[in-house]
Design a protein around this motif. Structure first.
Motif, PDB file in Angstrom:
ATOM      1  N   GLU A 252      27.094   7.259-100.951  1.00 60.34           N
ATOM      2  CA  GLU A 252      26.382   8.418-101.503  1.00 60.34           C
ATOM      3  C   GLU A 252      25.197   8.795-100.625  1.00 60.34           C
ATOM      4  O   GLU A 252      24.930   9.970-100.360  1.00 60.34           O
ATOM      5  CB  GLU A 252      25.916   8.105-102.927  1.00 60.34           C
ATOM      6  N   GLU A 253      24.477   7.769-100.136  1.00 60.38           N
ATOM      7  CA  GLU A 253      23.338   8.043 -99.248  1.00 60.38           C
ATOM      8  C   GLU A 253      23.789   8.673 -97.935  1.00 60.38           C
ATOM      9  O   GLU A 253      23.135   9.578 -97.408  1.00 60.38           O
ATOM     10  CB  GLU A 253      22.577   6.746 -98.971  1.00 60.38           C
ATOM     11  N   ILE A 254      24.919   8.194 -97.406  1.00 62.24           N
ATOM     12  CA  ILE A 254      25.432   8.756 -96.154  1.00 62.24           C
ATOM     13  C   ILE A 254      25.827  10.214 -96.338  1.00 62.24           C
ATOM     14  O   ILE A 254      25.582  11.058 -95.466  1.00 62.24           O
ATOM     15  CB  ILE A 254      26.627   7.914 -95.655  1.00 62.24           C
ATOM     16  N   LYS A 255      26.457  10.511 -97.475  1.00 60.72           N
ATOM     17  CA  LYS A 255      26.841  11.902 -97.738  1.00 60.72           C
ATOM     18  C   LYS A 255      25.609  12.801 -97.809  1.00 60.72           C
ATOM     19  O   LYS A 255      25.597  13.908 -97.259  1.00 60.72           O
ATOM     20  CB  LYS A 255      27.635  11.986 -99.037  1.00 60.72           C
ATOM     21  N   GLN A 256      24.558  12.321 -98.476  1.00 62.53           N
ATOM     22  CA  GLN A 256      23.329  13.112 -98.562  1.00 62.53           C
ATOM     23  C   GLN A 256      22.696  13.309 -97.189  1.00 62.53           C
ATOM     24  O   GLN A 256      22.223  14.399 -96.854  1.00 62.53           O
ATOM     25  CB  GLN A 256      22.348  12.422 -99.518  1.00 62.53           C
ATOM     26  N   LYS A 257      22.701  12.239 -96.391  1.00 63.09           N
ATOM     27  CA  LYS A 257      22.119  12.340 -95.053  1.00 63.09           C
ATOM     28  C   LYS A 257      22.925  13.284 -94.171  1.00 63.09           C
ATOM     29  O   LYS A 257      22.378  14.046 -93.376  1.00 63.09           O
ATOM     30  CB  LYS A 257      22.053  10.956 -94.414  1.00 63.09           C
ATOM     31  N   ALA A 258      24.266  13.240 -94.302  1.00 64.90           N
ATOM     32  CA  ALA A 258      25.114  14.137 -93.519  1.00 64.90           C
ATOM     33  C   ALA A 258      24.855  15.590 -93.884  1.00 64.90           C
ATOM     34  O   ALA A 258      24.816  16.469 -93.016  1.00 64.90           O
ATOM     35  CB  ALA A 258      26.588  13.790 -93.738  1.00 64.90           C
ATOM     36  N   ASP A 261      21.617  16.531 -92.243  1.00 64.25           N
ATOM     37  CA  ASP A 261      21.792  16.733 -90.801  1.00 64.25           C
ATOM     38  C   ASP A 261      22.464  18.061 -90.505  1.00 64.25           C
ATOM     39  O   ASP A 261      22.134  18.746 -89.526  1.00 64.25           O
ATOM     40  CB  ASP A 261      22.623  15.586 -90.204  1.00 64.25           C
ATOM     41  N   GLN A 262      23.429  18.434 -91.334  1.00 69.97           N
ATOM     42  CA  GLN A 262      24.115  19.707 -91.127  1.00 69.97           C
ATOM     43  C   GLN A 262      23.152  20.866 -91.315  1.00 69.97           C
ATOM     44  O   GLN A 262      23.199  21.855 -90.568  1.00 69.97           O
ATOM     45  CB  GLN A 262      25.299  19.827 -92.103  1.00 69.97           C
ATOM     46  N   LYS A 263      22.253  20.749 -92.295  1.00 66.66           N
ATOM     47  CA  LYS A 263      21.261  21.804 -92.478  1.00 66.66           C
ATOM     48  C   LYS A 263      20.347  21.922 -91.269  1.00 66.66           C
ATOM     49  O   LYS A 263      20.006  23.014 -90.825  1.00 66.66           O
ATOM     50  CB  LYS A 263      20.443  21.509 -93.734  1.00 66.66           C
ATOM     51  N   ILE A 264      19.954  20.747 -90.703  1.00 67.91           N
ATOM     52  CA  ILE A 264      19.085  20.775 -89.523  1.00 67.91           C
ATOM     53  C   ILE A 264      19.800  21.427 -88.352  1.00 67.91           C
ATOM     54  O   ILE A 264      19.226  22.228 -87.604  1.00 67.91           O
ATOM     55  CB  ILE A 264      18.639  19.344 -89.177  1.00 67.91           C
ATOM     56  N   LYS A 265      21.098  21.110 -88.156  1.00 71.15           N
ATOM     57  CA  LYS A 265      21.859  21.724 -87.069  1.00 71.15           C
ATOM     58  C   LYS A 265      21.977  23.233 -87.248  1.00 71.15           C
ATOM     59  O   LYS A 265      21.890  23.992 -86.279  1.00 71.15           O
ATOM     60  CB  LYS A 265      23.255  21.085 -86.993  1.00 71.15           C
ATOM     61  N   ASP A 266      22.187  23.641 -88.500  1.00 70.68           N
ATOM     62  CA  ASP A 266      22.278  25.086 -88.761  1.00 70.68           C
ATOM     63  C   ASP A 266      20.959  25.781 -88.429  1.00 70.68           C
ATOM     64  O   ASP A 266      20.946  26.882 -87.864  1.00 70.68           O
ATOM     65  CB  ASP A 266      22.635  25.322 -90.227  1.00 70.68           C
ATOM     66  N   MET A 267      19.841  25.129 -88.742  1.00 76.88           N
ATOM     67  CA  MET A 267      18.539  25.709 -88.434  1.00 76.88           C
ATOM     68  C   MET A 267      18.313  25.795 -86.928  1.00 76.88           C
ATOM     69  O   MET A 267      17.800  26.802 -86.418  1.00 76.88           O
ATOM     70  CB  MET A 267      17.431  24.864 -89.083  1.00 76.88           C
TER      71      MET A 267
END
Length: 480
Positions: A252-258, A261-267
């Motif tokens: 669950e923590e990995i899914k949240q972190k992923a 990370d995807q939001k950061i890449k989009d930014m």
């Protein structure tokens, strides 16, 4: 905890004991039979070796008498030593040929053969033709007697061996029957103990393995296994249940972190999209170049073309490979830009073997190295700066040399550049001005591209200039 261990210890103790008893009996019986067998069989081997060596001694003596080659003399000495060792073996083995009175006569013939052979060798060395002819004949006669006597002795030994073999065969049958009974008993006890222990151990392990398989398939919500026994299985079950819950939380923590990370890449992507598109700038430069040409500003048009070519080439992927010809073309455009900028302060030279231009190298390799020579080498000089690019073939490699007569670097800086450790230091030659690609980036890609650590070498001293040399394998086509 003690139940499983006690059962297993008892089972293993009984099985090991039975196995050791069976193994010891088999070893003892086979050793006894082998010992008695070897005592008799050793005589056959020894007598056969003596007969063979007697023939060999005669052949070596006769060959030396005919050809007088020292090689046969050396081989005779080796054969003689073997015959002496066989004579000693006959005397030392008290149990060998004990019932055969003719052994002493047999040994006497062996010593006679050695003496006659020595005499023959001496006559040959001294050149006494009549003496060594008679001696050779005597050696042949004694050798024949030994071979005949050997066959007689072997016949006598075979008669005794037949009686021994019958006795050994009876004992072997008795040992085999006893061993079979012992192994049958061991297998029966092992099966009984396995059946008794399996019911208390295997059943919870089977259930636990099913739960493990469910976890391996990504199902973390299975029912917990209830183990009533207070033993190792229960400890294992509790540890597995805790592990399953912790893995579920970690996933669950990995899914949240992923997702973060995807939001950061989009930014980051949106930020890059807001910057000026380099292709737009490249197209604009082409338009400016054509307008300068139409307005008869040929020097300005040529300069803009060089900048445009360099920019377009810098947009290519760094992971691709290009021909050396493409790299040289970009370097020449860069030379033109710098010659226009510095006028007579800096001279650019090229010495290129056209036959080497078909080899492939990583994209954007030469231009950053040449740019490094300008920025950190000759740019600080007020006059007579020189940057030279040489390409030639040597020993199956394409040698690329970039030399400048600039400021140079010391040994400490050179070791730092050639190391693989990344360092954030503005004084290190880490970034290029035009493409953002520095010397360390080039070295890293060369190591990956060719799979070697020393593809690039630097030779430099302070105030004496710098020479960078690359050795590229001489083969055409893209690298594998």
């Amino acid at each position: 905890m003690r139940r499983i261990r006690s059962k297993l210890l008892l089972a293993f103790l009984i099985l090991v004991l039975l196995g050791n008893v069976a193994a010891f009996f088999v070893y003892w019986s086979s050793s006894k039979i082998t010992l008695e067998y070897s005592r008799s069989f050793r005589s056959f081997l020894l007598l056969n070796d003596i007969s063979t060596e007697a023939k060999t001694m005669y052949e070596k003596v006769n060959a030396y008498a005919i050809e007088k080659d020292r090689k046969f003399a050396k081989e005779y000495l080796t054969s003689k030593q073997k015959m002496k060792s066989y004579d000693q073996a006959l005397r030392k083995d008290a149990g060998l040929h004990a019932a055969i009175p003719s052994i002493e006569k047999y040994q006497y013939m062996m010593r006679t053969l050695i003496n006659e052979s020595d005499a023959t060798m001496t006559h040959v060395k001294e050149g006494k033709i009549e003496e060594y002819a008679a001696s050779v004949k005597e050696v042949r006669t004694v050798s024949s007697y030994i071979q005949e006597q050997t066959m007689t002795l072997l016949d006598d030994e075979l008669s005794e061996y037949q009686i021994l073999y019958q006795s050994l065969q009876k004992r072997h049958q008795t040992y085999a029957l006893f061993t079979l009974c012992l192994f049958t008993l061991s297998i029966g006890v092992a099966l009984w103990m396995a059946y008794m222990i399996a019911g208390g151990i295997s059943r919870p392990i089977v259930h636990l393995s099913r739960s493990v398989k469910e976890v391996s398939e990504g199902h973390f919500d299975g029912t917990n296994l209830h183990v009533t026994s207070k033993d190792e299985i229960s400890v294992l079950n509790e540890a597995f249940q805790r592990m399953r819950q912790e893995m579920k939380m970690m996933i669950e923590e990995i899914k949240q972190k992923a997702a973060l990370d995807q939001k950061i890449k989009d930014m980051k992507l949106k930020t890059l999209q807001n910057q000026m598109n380099p292709h737009f700038l490249f197209n604009t430069l082409n338009i400016v170049s054509r307008m300068a040409y139409l307005e008869s500003a040929e020097a300005t048009s040529r300069l803009i073309q060089s900048v445009s070519t360099l920019m377009r080439y810098s947009l290519s992927a760094l992971s691709t490979s290009v021909t050396l010809e493409q790299e040289v073309k970009v370097v020449k455009e860069y030379f033109h830009i710098q010659e226009t900028r510095f006028a007579d302060r800096i001279t650019c030279k090229t010495s290129i073997d056209e036959s080497c231009l078909s080899v492939h190298i990583p994209s954007l390799t030469l231009q950053p190295l040449v740019e490094n020579a300008f920025i950190h080498g000759v740019e600080p000089k007020e006059e007579e700066g020189l940057v030279e690019l040489s390409i030639y073939e040597e020993g199956g490699y394409v040698m690329i040399r970039i030399r400048d007569n600039g400021m140079g670097i010391n040994e400490q800086e050179k070791r730092r550049l050639l190391s693989e450790k990344e360092e954030e230091d503005p004084n290190i030659l880490s970034k290029g001005h035009s493409t953002g690609i520095g010397l360390r980036n080039v070295m890293s890609r060369l190591r990956l591209f060719y799979g070697v650590q020393d593809a690039l070498q630097i030779d430099s001293k302070p105030n004496e200039g710098t020479t960078i040399q690359l050795a590229i394998p001489m083969k055409e086509g893209p690298a594998c």
